[in-house]
Design a protein around this motif. Structure first.
Motif, PDB file in Angstrom:
ATOM      1  N   GLN A  89      -7.466 -69.588   5.663  1.00  0.00           N
ATOM      2  CA  GLN A  89      -6.639 -68.409   5.432  1.00  0.00           C
ATOM      3  C   GLN A  89      -5.178 -68.819   5.606  1.00  0.00           C
ATOM      4  O   GLN A  89      -4.899 -69.926   6.065  1.00  0.00           O
ATOM      5  N   PRO A  90      -4.240 -67.947   5.264  1.00  0.00           N
ATOM      6  CA  PRO A  90      -2.837 -68.275   5.514  1.00  0.00           C
ATOM      7  C   PRO A  90      -2.630 -68.647   6.991  1.00  0.00           C
ATOM      8  O   PRO A  90      -3.202 -68.021   7.884  1.00  0.00           O
ATOM      9  N   VAL A  91      -1.805 -69.664   7.222  1.00  0.00           N
ATOM     10  CA  VAL A  91      -1.652 -70.248   8.553  1.00  0.00           C
ATOM     11  C   VAL A  91      -0.397 -69.740   9.250  1.00  0.00           C
ATOM     12  O   VAL A  91       0.697 -69.740   8.671  1.00  0.00           O
ATOM     13  N   VAL A  92      -0.574 -69.349  10.510  1.00  0.00           N
ATOM     14  CA  VAL A  92       0.529 -69.041  11.402  1.00  0.00           C
ATOM     15  C   VAL A  92       0.444 -70.007  12.578  1.00  0.00           C
ATOM     16  O   VAL A  92      -0.590 -70.082  13.254  1.00  0.00           O
ATOM     17  N   VAL A  93       1.511 -70.752  12.792  1.00  0.00           N
ATOM     18  CA  VAL A  93       1.570 -71.686  13.918  1.00  0.00           C
ATOM     19  C   VAL A  93       2.228 -70.980  15.098  1.00  0.00           C
ATOM     20  O   VAL A  93       3.252 -70.313  14.937  1.00  0.00           O
ATOM     21  N   ILE A  94       1.618 -71.135  16.250  1.00  0.00           N
ATOM     22  CA  ILE A  94       2.149 -70.592  17.504  1.00  0.00           C
ATOM     23  C   ILE A  94       2.566 -71.791  18.338  1.00  0.00           C
ATOM     24  O   ILE A  94       1.724 -72.508  18.881  1.00  0.00           O
ATOM     25  N   ALA A  95       3.880 -72.034  18.402  1.00  0.00           N
ATOM     26  CA  ALA A  95       4.408 -73.256  19.022  1.00  0.00           C
ATOM     27  C   ALA A  95       5.160 -72.945  20.304  1.00  0.00           C
ATOM     28  O   ALA A  95       5.784 -71.889  20.438  1.00  0.00           O
ATOM     29  N   HIS A  96       5.123 -73.901  21.219  1.00  0.00           N
ATOM     30  CA  HIS A  96       5.869 -73.792  22.480  1.00  0.00           C
ATOM     31  C   HIS A  96       6.647 -75.081  22.708  1.00  0.00           C
ATOM     32  O   HIS A  96       6.128 -76.169  22.470  1.00  0.00           O
ATOM     33  N   SER A  97       7.882 -74.940  23.155  1.00  0.00           N
ATOM     34  CA  SER A  97       8.708 -76.045  23.632  1.00  0.00           C
ATOM     35  C   SER A  97       8.873 -77.139  22.570  1.00  0.00           C
ATOM     36  O   SER A  97       9.405 -76.886  21.496  1.00  0.00           O
ATOM     37  N   LEU A  98       8.407 -78.347  22.837  1.00  0.00           N
ATOM     38  CA  LEU A  98       8.512 -79.436  21.866  1.00  0.00           C
ATOM     39  C   LEU A  98       7.737 -79.116  20.584  1.00  0.00           C
ATOM     40  O   LEU A  98       8.067 -79.613  19.512  1.00  0.00           O
TER      41      LEU A  98
END
Length: 189
Positions: free
Chosen positions: A63-72
């Motif tokens: 499915q369409p991708v959502v990245v959940i990123a933290h810090s680096l």
């Protein structure tokens, strides 16, 4: 209030040294059924390896991708966009680490300098005015470079376990706001 997280594949992109079991990213991974990027080296990160691991996770999505990123992980997403273009539906970038700061650990040097590029997908930055790894001016500059809305948390440190952000239920509203922006853009297209 219940949020609608349907219709997307979520990828968790932790920062340097990964996110431990009590970190909000680990809780969200379970809650959202998200895939965590499988980096080979969390302690001595290499940009090319991290980008390849993120790309493998994106390619595995259905499915369409959502990245959940933290810090680096936020710097990783910026480099990913510069290298791979518009492969994501969106990204929630939380507590972006300033990899260009004079006091940045040597292990983060492969991620500097940050690309000077607007991110070609919906993005939302959540930063703290007391983050020890990014001064407010630098966090604001990153959000401006990425052309992303910036949400400030007061006195939230690095928005991690050490600052009391474990399950971080309030953060889910930021993710929901990002998804609403993505859905609105999809309907307008």
């Amino acid at each position: 209030m219940a949020h609608d997280f349907s219709g997307f594949d979520f990828i968790i992109q932790p920062g340097w040294n990964n996110s431990g079991p009590e970190h909000w990213q680990s809780h969200w991974q379970q809650l959202l059924g998200a895939q965590r990027v499988a980096n080979h080296e969390w302690h001595a990160p290499q940009l090319d390896d991290w980008l390849a691991a993120l790309d493998a996770a994106v390619d595995a999505a259905t499915q369409p991708v959502v990245v959940i990123a933290h810090s680096l992980g936020c710097a990783t997403v910026a480099h990913y966009a510069a290298r791979y273009g518009n492969k994501l539906a969106g990204a929630l970038l939380v507590a972006p680490a300033d990899v260009e700061r004079a006091s940045a650990p040597a292990q983060l040097q492969p991620f500097a300098p940050l690309p000077q590029v607007a991110l070609p997908f919906a993005t939302r930055v959540v930063a703290s005015d007391s983050d020890p790894f990014s001064l407010p001016l630098r966090s604001a500059r990153m959000a401006a470079l990425w052309q992303a809305p910036l949400v400030w948390l007061r006195g939230a440190g690095h928005i991690n376990v050490a600052s009391g952000h474990t399950q971080w239920q309030a953060g889910l509203a930021e993710l929901a706001a990002l998804l609403s922006a993505i859905r609105a853009a999809q309907q307008a297209a």
